[in-house]
Design a protein around this motif. Structure first.
Motif, short mmCIF file in Angstrom:
data_model
loop_
_atom_site.label_atom_id
_atom_site.label_comp_id
_atom_site.label_asym_id
_atom_site.label_seq_id
_atom_site.Cartn_x
_atom_site.Cartn_y
_atom_site.Cartn_z
N ALA A 25 43.84 49.00 58.25
CA ALA A 25 44.58 49.32 59.36
C ALA A 25 45.62 48.09 59.88
O ALA A 25 45.27 47.11 59.91
CB ALA A 25 43.65 49.51 60.71
N THR A 26 46.79 48.91 60.05
CA THR A 26 48.10 47.97 60.66
C THR A 26 48.43 48.07 61.76
O THR A 26 48.59 49.04 62.54
CB THR A 26 49.06 48.19 59.71
N CYS A 27 48.67 46.88 62.45
CA CYS A 27 49.13 46.90 63.94
C CYS A 27 50.52 47.31 64.04
O CYS A 27 51.27 47.12 62.95
CB CYS A 27 48.78 45.26 64.43
N PRO A 28 50.99 47.76 65.16
CA PRO A 28 52.58 48.07 65.34
C PRO A 28 53.34 46.84 65.14
O PRO A 28 52.78 45.79 65.44
CB PRO A 28 52.49 48.69 66.77
N ALA A 29 54.59 46.78 64.96
CA ALA A 29 55.33 45.62 64.97
C ALA A 29 55.41 45.06 66.47
O ALA A 29 55.38 45.69 67.36
CB ALA A 29 56.89 46.31 64.62
N GLY A 30 55.48 43.62 66.23
CA GLY A 30 55.35 42.82 67.57
C GLY A 30 53.91 42.56 67.79
O GLY A 30 53.76 41.70 69.04
N LYS A 31 52.98 43.02 67.37
CA LYS A 31 51.41 42.81 67.47
C LYS A 31 50.98 42.01 66.39
O LYS A 31 51.18 41.99 65.32
CB LYS A 31 50.79 44.11 67.98
N THR A 32 49.55 41.29 66.84
CA THR A 32 48.92 40.44 65.81
C THR A 32 47.66 40.94 65.99
O THR A 32 47.01 41.38 66.99
CB THR A 32 49.08 39.05 66.22
N VAL A 33 46.78 40.95 65.01
CA VAL A 33 45.51 41.47 64.93
C VAL A 33 44.37 40.34 65.47
O VAL A 33 44.71 39.01 65.41
CB VAL A 33 44.82 41.72 63.42
N THR A 34 43.45 40.89 66.12
CA THR A 34 42.54 39.70 67.09
C THR A 34 40.94 39.88 66.23
O THR A 34 40.06 39.10 66.42
CB THR A 34 42.36 39.72 68.35
N ALA B 164 41.79 48.13 63.45
CA ALA B 164 42.31 46.68 64.14
C ALA B 164 42.40 46.62 65.50
O ALA B 164 43.01 47.63 66.03
CB ALA B 164 43.64 46.71 63.09
N ARG B 165 42.00 45.70 66.15
CA ARG B 165 42.30 45.30 67.53
C ARG B 165 43.45 44.52 67.50
O ARG B 165 43.46 43.24 67.19
CB ARG B 165 40.97 44.84 68.14
N CYS B 166 44.52 44.69 68.13
CA CYS B 166 45.92 44.24 68.05
C CYS B 166 46.17 43.69 69.64
O CYS B 166 46.03 44.54 70.62
CB CYS B 166 46.88 45.12 67.74
N VAL B 167 47.07 42.63 69.68
CA VAL B 167 47.67 42.47 70.92
C VAL B 167 49.15 41.86 70.78
O VAL B 167 49.55 41.69 69.56
CB VAL B 167 47.01 41.09 71.60
N ASP B 168 49.89 41.72 71.89
CA ASP B 168 51.10 41.55 71.70
C ASP B 168 51.29 40.00 71.28
O ASP B 168 50.49 38.94 71.39
CB ASP B 168 51.91 41.24 73.21
N GLY B 169 52.37 39.88 70.47
CA GLY B 169 52.59 38.49 69.64
C GLY B 169 52.64 38.68 68.15
O GLY B 169 51.89 39.48 67.56
N ALA B 170 53.62 37.98 67.85
CA ALA B 170 53.92 37.70 66.23
C ALA B 170 52.88 36.85 65.95
O ALA B 170 52.28 35.87 66.51
CB ALA B 170 55.07 37.28 65.99
N PRO B 171 52.24 37.12 64.55
CA PRO B 171 51.13 36.08 64.07
C PRO B 171 51.84 34.90 63.53
O PRO B 171 52.91 34.60 63.45
CB PRO B 171 50.77 37.01 62.78
#
Length: 169
Positions: free
Chosen positions: A112-121, A162-169
């Motif tokens: 599963a891939t997060c949308p652009a601009g998000k990072t996986v937690t 995938a659980r994603c949040v704002d912010g680049a990795p």
């Protein structure tokens, strides 16, 4: 002498009991009020006569002892803590684009891939059969979550989450 010793012991015992039962000794606060030994407002008041007159603690005549004290207690409302600045924003759950087929006696992987601009937690999976999960992992670039499953005599599908949040990795 024995009477005097007993009287002193009784007076000191009473004073100590009043001190301990009354939430501790009092001290003056900056505003003139009393605080207990714990730093809380004190409502303990005590008046103990001192300086007896006469010989062997005996006297003739009258002796006046006066004591005038007052106190009040208020409990201020607690100040709520200040929330930390920053924090996590933009929580989002991503799923693999389509379920991956896991053969009865084979292995397959879903990502599963997060949308652009998000990072996986973190992440997880959905399975349609009783698979053996051999691995769960964040992707190398930090933008997705993968899961690898092995069939145990049953064919089915696996979907990565995938659980994603704002912010680049």
């Amino acid at each position: 002498m024995v009477k005097l010793t007993k009287r002193c012991a009784a007076t000191l015992g009473t004073a100590l009991a009043a001190l301990l039962i009354g939430t501790g000794g009092a001290q003056a606060a900056d505003d003139g009020s009393l605080l207990s030994i714990l730093g809380l407002p004190s409502v303990t008041l005590a008046c103990f006569p001192v300086g007896q007159a006469g010989t062997n603690n005996q006297f003739t005549g009258t002796q006046n002892i006066s004591c005038s004290q007052s106190a009040s207690q208020t409990n201020p409302a607690p100040t709520p803590p200040t929330p930390p600045s920053g924090g996590v924003t933009g929580a989002y759950t991503a799923y693999s684009s389509e379920p991956a087929l896991v053969p009865a006696n084979g292995v397959n992987q879903a990502v599963a891939t997060c949308p652009a601009g998000k990072t996986v937690t973190g992440g997880g999976y959905l399975a349609t059969a009783n698979f053996f999960i051999t691995n769960q992992f964040p992707t190398v670039d930090g933008t997705g979550w993968g899961v690898t499953a092995a069939g145990q005599g049953q064919e089915g599908t696996i979907t990565a989450i995938a659980r994603c949040v704002d912010g680049a990795p």
